[in-house]
Design a protein around this motif. Sequence first.
Motif, PDB file in Angstrom:
ATOM      1  N   ASN A   5     -38.842  -1.060   9.861  1.00 15.48           N
ATOM      2  CA  ASN A   5     -39.290  -2.603  10.011  1.00 15.48           C
ATOM      3  C   ASN A   5     -40.846  -2.950  10.526  1.00 15.48           C
ATOM      4  O   ASN A   5     -41.318  -4.089  10.274  1.00 15.48           O
ATOM      5  N   ALA A   6     -41.429  -1.929  11.282  1.00 18.79           N
ATOM      6  CA  ALA A   6     -42.890  -2.032  11.868  1.00 18.79           C
ATOM      7  C   ALA A   6     -43.899  -1.879  10.607  1.00 18.79           C
ATOM      8  O   ALA A   6     -44.899  -2.157  10.895  1.00 18.79           O
ATOM      9  N   LYS A   7     -43.174  -1.238   9.471  1.00 15.96           N
ATOM     10  CA  LYS A   7     -44.079  -1.151   8.442  1.00 15.96           C
ATOM     11  C   LYS A   7     -45.423  -0.414   8.819  1.00 15.96           C
ATOM     12  O   LYS A   7     -46.662  -0.774   8.460  1.00 15.96           O
ATOM     13  N   PRO A   8     -45.339   0.843   9.408  1.00 21.07           N
ATOM     14  CA  PRO A   8     -46.493   1.683   9.617  1.00 21.07           C
ATOM     15  C   PRO A   8     -47.198   2.250   8.537  1.00 21.07           C
ATOM     16  O   PRO A   8     -46.592   2.517   7.375  1.00 21.07           O
ATOM     17  N   ASP A   9     -48.440   2.679   8.696  1.00 21.12           N
ATOM     18  CA  ASP A   9     -49.194   3.266   7.744  1.00 21.12           C
ATOM     19  C   ASP A   9     -49.021   4.651   8.329  1.00 21.12           C
ATOM     20  O   ASP A   9     -49.526   5.809   7.419  1.00 21.12           O
ATOM     21  N   ALA A  10     -49.049   5.038   9.569  1.00 20.49           N
ATOM     22  CA  ALA A  10     -48.921   6.292  10.354  1.00 20.49           C
ATOM     23  C   ALA A  10     -47.971   6.353  11.192  1.00 20.49           C
ATOM     24  O   ALA A  10     -47.946   5.219  12.079  1.00 20.49           O
ATOM     25  N   ILE A  14     -34.566  16.093  14.916  1.00 22.71           N
ATOM     26  CA  ILE A  14     -34.748  16.230  13.447  1.00 22.71           C
ATOM     27  C   ILE A  14     -34.327  15.107  12.803  1.00 22.71           C
ATOM     28  O   ILE A  14     -35.013  14.623  11.737  1.00 22.71           O
ATOM     29  N   HIS A  15     -32.972  14.479  12.925  1.00 24.06           N
ATOM     30  CA  HIS A  15     -32.627  13.405  12.278  1.00 24.06           C
ATOM     31  C   HIS A  15     -33.519  12.412  12.454  1.00 24.06           C
ATOM     32  O   HIS A  15     -33.798  11.576  11.382  1.00 24.06           O
ATOM     33  N   ALA A  16     -34.084  11.983  13.730  1.00 24.98           N
ATOM     34  CA  ALA A  16     -35.120  10.890  13.543  1.00 24.98           C
ATOM     35  C   ALA A  16     -36.219  11.194  12.916  1.00 24.98           C
ATOM     36  O   ALA A  16     -36.754  10.438  11.995  1.00 24.98           O
ATOM     37  N   VAL A  17     -36.692  12.379  13.160  1.00 22.40           N
ATOM     38  CA  VAL A  17     -38.051  12.688  12.499  1.00 22.40           C
ATOM     39  C   VAL A  17     -38.055  12.867  10.724  1.00 22.40           C
ATOM     40  O   VAL A  17     -39.003  12.233   9.995  1.00 22.40           O
ATOM     41  N   ALA A  18     -36.998  13.314  10.429  1.00 23.81           N
ATOM     42  CA  ALA A  18     -36.564  13.362   8.944  1.00 23.81           C
ATOM     43  C   ALA A  18     -36.562  11.859   8.349  1.00 23.81           C
ATOM     44  O   ALA A  18     -36.989  11.566   7.337  1.00 23.81           O
ATOM     45  N   GLY A  19     -35.977  10.907   8.906  1.00 23.11           N
ATOM     46  CA  GLY A  19     -36.269   9.503   8.683  1.00 23.11           C
ATOM     47  C   GLY A  19     -37.750   9.093   8.765  1.00 23.11           C
ATOM     48  O   GLY A  19     -37.800   8.418   7.771  1.00 23.11           O
ATOM     49  N   PHE A  20     -38.377   9.572   9.764  1.00 25.21           N
ATOM     50  CA  PHE A  20     -39.695   9.005   9.862  1.00 25.21           C
ATOM     51  C   PHE A  20     -40.626   9.458   8.651  1.00 25.21           C
ATOM     52  O   PHE A  20     -41.382   8.648   8.058  1.00 25.21           O
ATOM     53  N   VAL A  21     -40.591  10.784   8.108  1.00 21.65           N
ATOM     54  CA  VAL A  21     -41.490  11.215   7.139  1.00 21.65           C
ATOM     55  C   VAL A  21     -41.129  10.701   6.006  1.00 21.65           C
ATOM     56  O   VAL A  21     -42.132  10.444   4.878  1.00 21.65           O
ATOM     57  N   GLU A  22     -39.919   9.928   5.563  1.00 25.98           N
ATOM     58  CA  GLU A  22     -39.814   8.982   4.526  1.00 25.98           C
ATOM     59  C   GLU A  22     -40.549   7.788   4.499  1.00 25.98           C
ATOM     60  O   GLU A  22     -40.553   7.113   3.596  1.00 25.98           O
ATOM     61  N   ILE A  23     -41.149   7.162   5.767  1.00 30.27           N
ATOM     62  CA  ILE A  23     -41.652   5.996   5.954  1.00 30.27           C
ATOM     63  C   ILE A  23     -43.199   5.973   5.752  1.00 30.27           C
ATOM     64  O   ILE A  23     -43.964   5.261   5.030  1.00 30.27           O
ATOM     65  N   THR A  83     -42.858  21.049  11.093  1.00 34.10           N
ATOM     66  CA  THR A  83     -43.893  21.501   9.694  1.00 34.10           C
ATOM     67  C   THR A  83     -42.923  21.488   8.280  1.00 34.10           C
ATOM     68  O   THR A  83     -43.412  20.964   7.609  1.00 34.10           O
ATOM     69  N   GLU A  84     -41.560  21.903   8.710  1.00 35.45           N
ATOM     70  CA  GLU A  84     -40.932  21.836   7.500  1.00 35.45           C
ATOM     71  C   GLU A  84     -40.447  20.577   6.811  1.00 35.45           C
ATOM     72  O   GLU A  84     -40.365  20.473   5.527  1.00 35.45           O
ATOM     73  N   LEU A  85     -40.284  19.482   7.723  1.00 34.44           N
ATOM     74  CA  LEU A  85     -40.127  18.274   7.331  1.00 34.44           C
ATOM     75  C   LEU A  85     -41.288  17.714   6.843  1.00 34.44           C
ATOM     76  O   LEU A  85     -41.063  16.488   6.251  1.00 34.44           O
ATOM     77  N   GLY A  86     -42.443  18.243   7.036  1.00 31.97           N
ATOM     78  CA  GLY A  86     -43.602  17.544   6.551  1.00 31.97           C
ATOM     79  C   GLY A  86     -44.506  16.924   7.559  1.00 31.97           C
ATOM     80  O   GLY A  86     -45.442  16.107   7.230  1.00 31.97           O
ATOM     81  N   VAL A  87     -44.050  17.285   8.844  1.00 31.13           N
ATOM     82  CA  VAL A  87     -45.002  16.479   9.805  1.00 31.13           C
ATOM     83  C   VAL A  87     -46.238  17.210   9.963  1.00 31.13           C
ATOM     84  O   VAL A  87     -46.293  18.655   9.894  1.00 31.13           O
ATOM     85  N   ASN A  88     -47.344  16.545  10.390  1.00 25.68           N
ATOM     86  CA  ASN A  88     -48.670  17.272  10.453  1.00 25.68           C
ATOM     87  C   ASN A  88     -48.642  17.545  12.093  1.00 25.68           C
ATOM     88  O   ASN A  88     -48.620  16.732  13.073  1.00 25.68           O
TER      89      ASN A  88
END
Length: 271
Positions: free
Chosen positions: A70-75, A94-103, A128-133
């Motif tokens: 809902n915060a509409k982040p760019d990063a 991991i559940h949380a971060v998996a959701g974040f990387v889709e945003i 890293t596997e989830l796509g996090v930098n």
Amino acid sequence: MKKILRIIIGLVLVVIFCIINNKWLVTTTYKIESKKLPKSFDGMRIVQVSDLHDATFGNKQDRLIKKVQNAKPDAIFLTGDVIDRNRYDLEGSIHAVAGFVEIAPVYYVTGNHEIAVNKVSEIKGALTELGVNVLSNGTLPFEKDGEIIQIVGIEDPLAGTDTQAMLDTALLQQSKGSFKLLLAHRPEYMKIYAENNIDIAFSGHAHGGQFRLPGVGGLIAPGQGFFPKYTAGTVEVDHMTQVISRGLGNSLMPVRLLNLPEIVVVELHSI
């Protein structure tokens, strides 16, 4: 009988109050202006998530993920302690971060709890596997419309390297003139961050002082002791702005008081 009923009602109210203080997610927004910020980044929104400490917010963290969305982040910046050393459970994080990387693009640095649990490689590998930098004393460019800012991240010093040495490594090939955002878990080293030409630093670690007293602020914070100075909000240090998240979870003390879990939104503006 009436006395017992009053006691029961009182206990129920205390429990409800504690649940609210630990589960009611809030969003805190700061607008930061800078002449140095490239024009392309005017209006950029960054969500900071800090100190999850294995806390849960809904089924598979759905309330937390929705709040970030809902915060509409760019990063999205994760500033450490996504797990807790006292009850290590990476799955919830991991559940949380998996959701974040889709945003939006997600950037992460370690906190002291990742170091203390001695599972840094496992945690970094999963993220890293989830796509996090994952930023391990390094810097990544963030490009928009042909202009670039630098996203810098350092490990928690519990890993054994002092803060200045980590910044020396992270900033080795960066010019003093570039606009730099720093992810660093601990706010108490903000003077060092400022001395290294950081423009905005993002930290957590202090948990908002755990118990917040009206007119006083936080009661206690790791690394700062009782009545800590830096627990929440923004602080100006020379040319730098330090952003301190109250975080989401708890560690040794299982209860927050007058200190709602928060995500932080920073909106950048070029002037």
